[in-house]
Design a protein around this motif. Structure first.
Motif, PDB file in Angstrom:
ATOM      1  N   LEU A 108       0.828  -1.215   0.000  1.00 28.86           N
ATOM      2  CA  LEU A 108       0.000   0.000   0.000  1.00 28.86           C
ATOM      3  C   LEU A 108       0.859   1.260   0.000  1.00 28.86           C
ATOM      4  O   LEU A 108       0.589   2.221  -0.730  1.00 28.86           O
ATOM      5  N   ASN A 109       1.923   1.251   0.811  1.00 32.22           N
ATOM      6  CA  ASN A 109       2.785   2.441   0.907  1.00 32.22           C
ATOM      7  C   ASN A 109       3.530   2.724  -0.389  1.00 32.22           C
ATOM      8  O   ASN A 109       3.808   3.883  -0.710  1.00 32.22           O
ATOM      9  N   GLN A 110       3.838   1.675  -1.130  1.00 31.78           N
ATOM     10  CA  GLN A 110       4.607   1.843  -2.363  1.00 31.78           C
ATOM     11  C   GLN A 110       3.740   2.183  -3.562  1.00 31.78           C
ATOM     12  O   GLN A 110       4.256   2.539  -4.622  1.00 31.78           O
ATOM     13  N   SER A 111       2.432   2.079  -3.405  1.00 24.94           N
ATOM     14  CA  SER A 111       1.519   2.400  -4.499  1.00 24.94           C
ATOM     15  C   SER A 111       1.095   3.857  -4.400  1.00 24.94           C
ATOM     16  O   SER A 111       0.667   4.316  -3.337  1.00 24.94           O
ATOM     17  N   ASN A 112       1.211   4.538  -5.516  1.00 25.36           N
ATOM     18  CA  ASN A 112       0.862   5.963  -5.559  1.00 25.36           C
ATOM     19  C   ASN A 112      -0.576   6.101  -6.068  1.00 25.36           C
ATOM     20  O   ASN A 112      -0.838   6.665  -7.120  1.00 25.36           O
ATOM     21  N   GLY A 113      -1.503   5.553  -5.279  1.00 24.16           N
ATOM     22  CA  GLY A 113      -2.884   5.524  -5.732  1.00 24.16           C
ATOM     23  C   GLY A 113      -3.105   4.370  -6.698  1.00 24.16           C
ATOM     24  O   GLY A 113      -2.222   3.542  -6.937  1.00 24.16           O
ATOM     25  N   GLY A 114      -4.295   4.300  -7.264  1.00 27.80           N
ATOM     26  CA  GLY A 114      -4.603   3.239  -8.223  1.00 27.80           C
ATOM     27  C   GLY A 114      -5.957   2.626  -7.950  1.00 27.80           C
ATOM     28  O   GLY A 114      -6.796   3.197  -7.265  1.00 27.80           O
ATOM     29  N   CYS A 115      -6.157   1.442  -8.487  1.00 23.72           N
ATOM     30  CA  CYS A 115      -7.451   0.775  -8.437  1.00 23.72           C
ATOM     31  C   CYS A 115      -7.416  -0.373  -7.432  1.00 23.72           C
ATOM     32  O   CYS A 115      -6.532  -1.227  -7.488  1.00 23.72           O
ATOM     33  N   ILE A 116      -8.360  -0.371  -6.508  1.00 26.65           N
ATOM     34  CA  ILE A 116      -8.482  -1.452  -5.531  1.00 26.65           C
ATOM     35  C   ILE A 116      -9.655  -2.342  -5.926  1.00 26.65           C
ATOM     36  O   ILE A 116     -10.794  -1.875  -6.044  1.00 26.65           O
ATOM     37  N   MET A 117      -9.370  -3.614  -6.124  1.00 24.59           N
ATOM     38  CA  MET A 117     -10.406  -4.609  -6.385  1.00 24.59           C
ATOM     39  C   MET A 117     -10.757  -5.268  -5.053  1.00 24.59           C
ATOM     40  O   MET A 117      -9.958  -6.012  -4.488  1.00 24.59           O
ATOM     41  N   SER A 118     -11.928  -4.958  -4.539  1.00 23.26           N
ATOM     42  CA  SER A 118     -12.381  -5.600  -3.311  1.00 23.26           C
ATOM     43  C   SER A 118     -13.386  -6.689  -3.680  1.00 23.26           C
ATOM     44  O   SER A 118     -13.605  -6.971  -4.858  1.00 23.26           O
ATOM     45  N   ALA A 119     -14.000  -7.310  -2.675  1.00 23.27           N
ATOM     46  CA  ALA A 119     -14.969  -8.377  -2.933  1.00 23.27           C
ATOM     47  C   ALA A 119     -15.891  -8.499  -1.732  1.00 23.27           C
ATOM     48  O   ALA A 119     -15.588  -8.025  -0.633  1.00 23.27           O
ATOM     49  N   HIS A 120     -17.002  -9.178  -1.933  1.00 27.08           N
ATOM     50  CA  HIS A 120     -17.989  -9.352  -0.862  1.00 27.08           C
ATOM     51  C   HIS A 120     -17.617 -10.564  -0.007  1.00 27.08           C
ATOM     52  O   HIS A 120     -18.312 -11.578   0.031  1.00 27.08           O
ATOM     53  N   LEU A 225      -4.589  -3.239  -7.101  1.00 26.79           N
ATOM     54  CA  LEU A 225      -4.378  -4.015  -5.880  1.00 26.79           C
ATOM     55  C   LEU A 225      -5.652  -4.762  -5.524  1.00 26.79           C
ATOM     56  O   LEU A 225      -6.755  -4.225  -5.657  1.00 26.79           O
ATOM     57  N   ILE A 226      -5.495  -5.988  -5.080  1.00 28.19           N
ATOM     58  CA  ILE A 226      -6.615  -6.727  -4.494  1.00 28.19           C
ATOM     59  C   ILE A 226      -6.536  -6.525  -2.986  1.00 28.19           C
ATOM     60  O   ILE A 226      -5.512  -6.839  -2.365  1.00 28.19           O
ATOM     61  N   VAL A 227      -7.574  -5.972  -2.399  1.00 28.56           N
ATOM     62  CA  VAL A 227      -7.595  -5.715  -0.954  1.00 28.56           C
ATOM     63  C   VAL A 227      -8.842  -6.368  -0.363  1.00 28.56           C
ATOM     64  O   VAL A 227      -9.965  -6.066  -0.764  1.00 28.56           O
ATOM     65  N   LEU A 228      -8.625  -7.272   0.590  1.00 27.25           N
ATOM     66  CA  LEU A 228      -9.719  -7.971   1.255  1.00 27.25           C
ATOM     67  C   LEU A 228      -9.613  -7.774   2.760  1.00 27.25           C
ATOM     68  O   LEU A 228      -8.520  -7.581   3.294  1.00 27.25           O
ATOM     69  N   CYS A 229     -10.739  -7.821   3.424  1.00 27.27           N
ATOM     70  CA  CYS A 229     -10.827  -7.557   4.860  1.00 27.27           C
ATOM     71  C   CYS A 229     -11.512  -8.759   5.514  1.00 27.27           C
ATOM     72  O   CYS A 229     -12.731  -8.875   5.487  1.00 27.27           O
ATOM     73  N   ILE A 230     -10.715  -9.682   6.061  1.00 27.99           N
ATOM     74  CA  ILE A 230     -11.205 -10.968   6.545  1.00 27.99           C
ATOM     75  C   ILE A 230     -11.267 -10.982   8.071  1.00 27.99           C
ATOM     76  O   ILE A 230     -10.312 -10.577   8.735  1.00 27.99           O
ATOM     77  N   SER A 233     -10.125 -15.329  13.819  1.00 29.75           N
ATOM     78  CA  SER A 233     -10.680 -15.989  15.000  1.00 29.75           C
ATOM     79  C   SER A 233     -10.654 -15.070  16.215  1.00 29.75           C
ATOM     80  O   SER A 233     -11.359 -15.312  17.198  1.00 29.75           O
ATOM     81  N   ASP A 234      -9.837 -14.008  16.145  1.00 27.94           N
ATOM     82  CA  ASP A 234      -9.778 -13.006  17.206  1.00 27.94           C
ATOM     83  C   ASP A 234     -10.841 -11.921  17.039  1.00 27.94           C
ATOM     84  O   ASP A 234     -10.888 -10.964  17.806  1.00 27.94           O
ATOM     85  N   TYR A 235     -11.677 -12.076  16.003  1.00 26.98           N
ATOM     86  CA  TYR A 235     -12.745 -11.134  15.652  1.00 26.98           C
ATOM     87  C   TYR A 235     -12.213  -9.769  15.201  1.00 26.98           C
ATOM     88  O   TYR A 235     -12.963  -8.811  15.088  1.00 26.98           O
ATOM     89  N   LYS A 236     -10.909  -9.703  14.942  1.00 33.14           N
ATOM     90  CA  LYS A 236     -10.346  -8.516  14.298  1.00 33.14           C
ATOM     91  C   LYS A 236     -10.352  -8.746  12.788  1.00 33.14           C
ATOM     92  O   LYS A 236     -10.428  -9.882  12.313  1.00 33.14           O
ATOM     93  N   TYR A 237     -10.241  -7.661  12.043  1.00 37.11           N
ATOM     94  CA  TYR A 237     -10.245  -7.752  10.587  1.00 37.11           C
ATOM     95  C   TYR A 237      -8.804  -7.750  10.076  1.00 37.11           C
ATOM     96  O   TYR A 237      -8.068  -6.789  10.268  1.00 37.11           O
ATOM     97  N   HIS A 238      -8.445  -8.842   9.425  1.00 39.55           N
ATOM     98  CA  HIS A 238      -7.096  -9.018   8.905  1.00 39.55           C
ATOM     99  C   HIS A 238      -7.087  -8.571   7.441  1.00 39.55           C
ATOM    100  O   HIS A 238      -7.821  -9.112   6.616  1.00 39.55           O
ATOM    101  N   ILE A 239      -6.252  -7.602   7.156  1.00 37.75           N
ATOM    102  CA  ILE A 239      -6.200  -7.004   5.817  1.00 37.75           C
ATOM    103  C   ILE A 239      -5.248  -7.797   4.931  1.00 37.75           C
ATOM    104  O   ILE A 239      -4.088  -8.039   5.286  1.00 37.75           O
ATOM    105  N   PHE A 240      -5.752  -8.198   3.785  1.00 31.53           N
ATOM    106  CA  PHE A 240      -4.955  -8.905   2.774  1.00 31.53           C
ATOM    107  C   PHE A 240      -4.780  -7.981   1.572  1.00 31.53           C
ATOM    108  O   PHE A 240      -5.746  -7.382   1.093  1.00 31.53           O
TER     109      PHE A 240
END
Length: 293
Positions: A108-120, A225-230, A233-240
């Motif tokens: 994320l830090n190395q990307s100067n903006g762009g398109c994020i492909m998320s998903a449901h 970038l593909i960015v997912l928010c899973i 088991s700790d009920y926190k959201y792990h960013i991929f």
């Protein structure tokens, strides 16, 4: 009378949201699970979800598929509650909600903006506060709700620092402008795009994926970038985070779109196999003909 009803509507939703914000999150999530179980028992959109799971996990028996379905309802009951209380997230408590390892943060830090492909999958709504509070400027498309009061609540709930909301009817010009201004744009790239999309194999069956990310990549030469928010088991959201890299030499735009979507579909399918109950099985992902049987 209409204004009174709309005012009452938003008051009720704000009151519900406030109640869940005042509760400890563990209790709120427990209530969310119970809401999911009740929704499962009411069979809301159950036939579509059952059909989707039977396609994606055809090697599992009926009881295993049923378990995925029930856990899916529980998961999205929790996601609903987290959506209602997401205004509780702030810069100081990000660690209570999000986990991201250095490798993904570096992308994320190395990307100067762009398109994020998320998903449901997981909790796509929480990508907004994660990006905003971590100072990654991003704009995303929203669809206007028919109820003005619901629309107002929807906007308020999704408003965060560094996040711009773009109305769908005026989206294209603003999305190009955002990329030009070195911002990220967010696209939900797993919805059934119908005749306007491109056919990609997804769980061994062709599905129509939106072309947007491939078009932006080809015409703007921006990062994808593909960015997912899973939910863990700790009920926190792990960013991929994964950067999409292709060799686009001498390729047509259609070939580029197909390759990007094929890579995206592979990543998404792998994540769904890891977390089958966290995918939103309630939309018609494949040809609508198969849901009539």
């Amino acid at each position: 009378m209409k204004n009174i009803k709309q005012g009452l509507f938003i008051f009720i939703f704000k009151a519900i949201s406030m109640v869940f914000c005042l509760m400890p999150r563990t209790i709120s999530l427990f209530i969310g699970k119970q809401i999911g179980i009740i929704t499962y028992m009411l069979a809301i959109r159950k036939n579509v979800a059952k059909k989707n799971i039977s396609i994606a996990f055809k090697d599992l028996n009926k009881n295993q598929q049923k378990s995925i379905l029930l856990n899916c309802y529980k998961h999205f009951g929790m996601i609903l509650i987290d959506f209602l209380r997401q205004q509780k997230i702030n810069k100081k408590n990000l660690g209570q909600y999000f986990v991201i390892n250095k490798k993904y943060k570096d992308i994320l830090n190395q990307s100067n903006g762009g398109c994020i492909m998320s998903a449901h999958i997981g909790n796509w709504e929480y990508i907004l506060p994660f990006m905003g509070f971590n100072n990654y400027p991003m704009e995303t498309v929203i669809k206007e709700q028919s109820n003005p009061a619901a629309n107002k609540f929807y906007i308020q709930t999704r408003t965060f620092p560094n996040i711009g909301l773009i109305w769908k009817k005026n989206a294209l010009k603003n999305l190009y402008r955002a990329i030009e201004n070195k911002k990220f744009i967010g696209l939900a790239s797993d919805q059934n795009a119908g005749a306007k999309g491109i056919k990609i194999s997804f769980f061994d069956k062709k599905s129509s994926f939106p072309k947007g990310a491939g078009i932006f990549y080809n015409r703007m030469q921006c990062d994808v970038l593909i960015v997912l928010c899973i939910m863990g088991s700790d009920y926190k959201y792990h960013i991929f985070v994964k950067k999409v890299i292709i060799n686009n030499n001498n390729k047509t735009e259609e070939e580029i779109i197909e390759e990007i979507n094929s890579l995206y579909a592979d990543v998404l399918e792998n994540k769904i196999r890891q977390y089958p109950h966290q995918y939103f099985w309630f939309h018609k992902k494949w040809s609508k003909k198969i849901y009539k049987s």
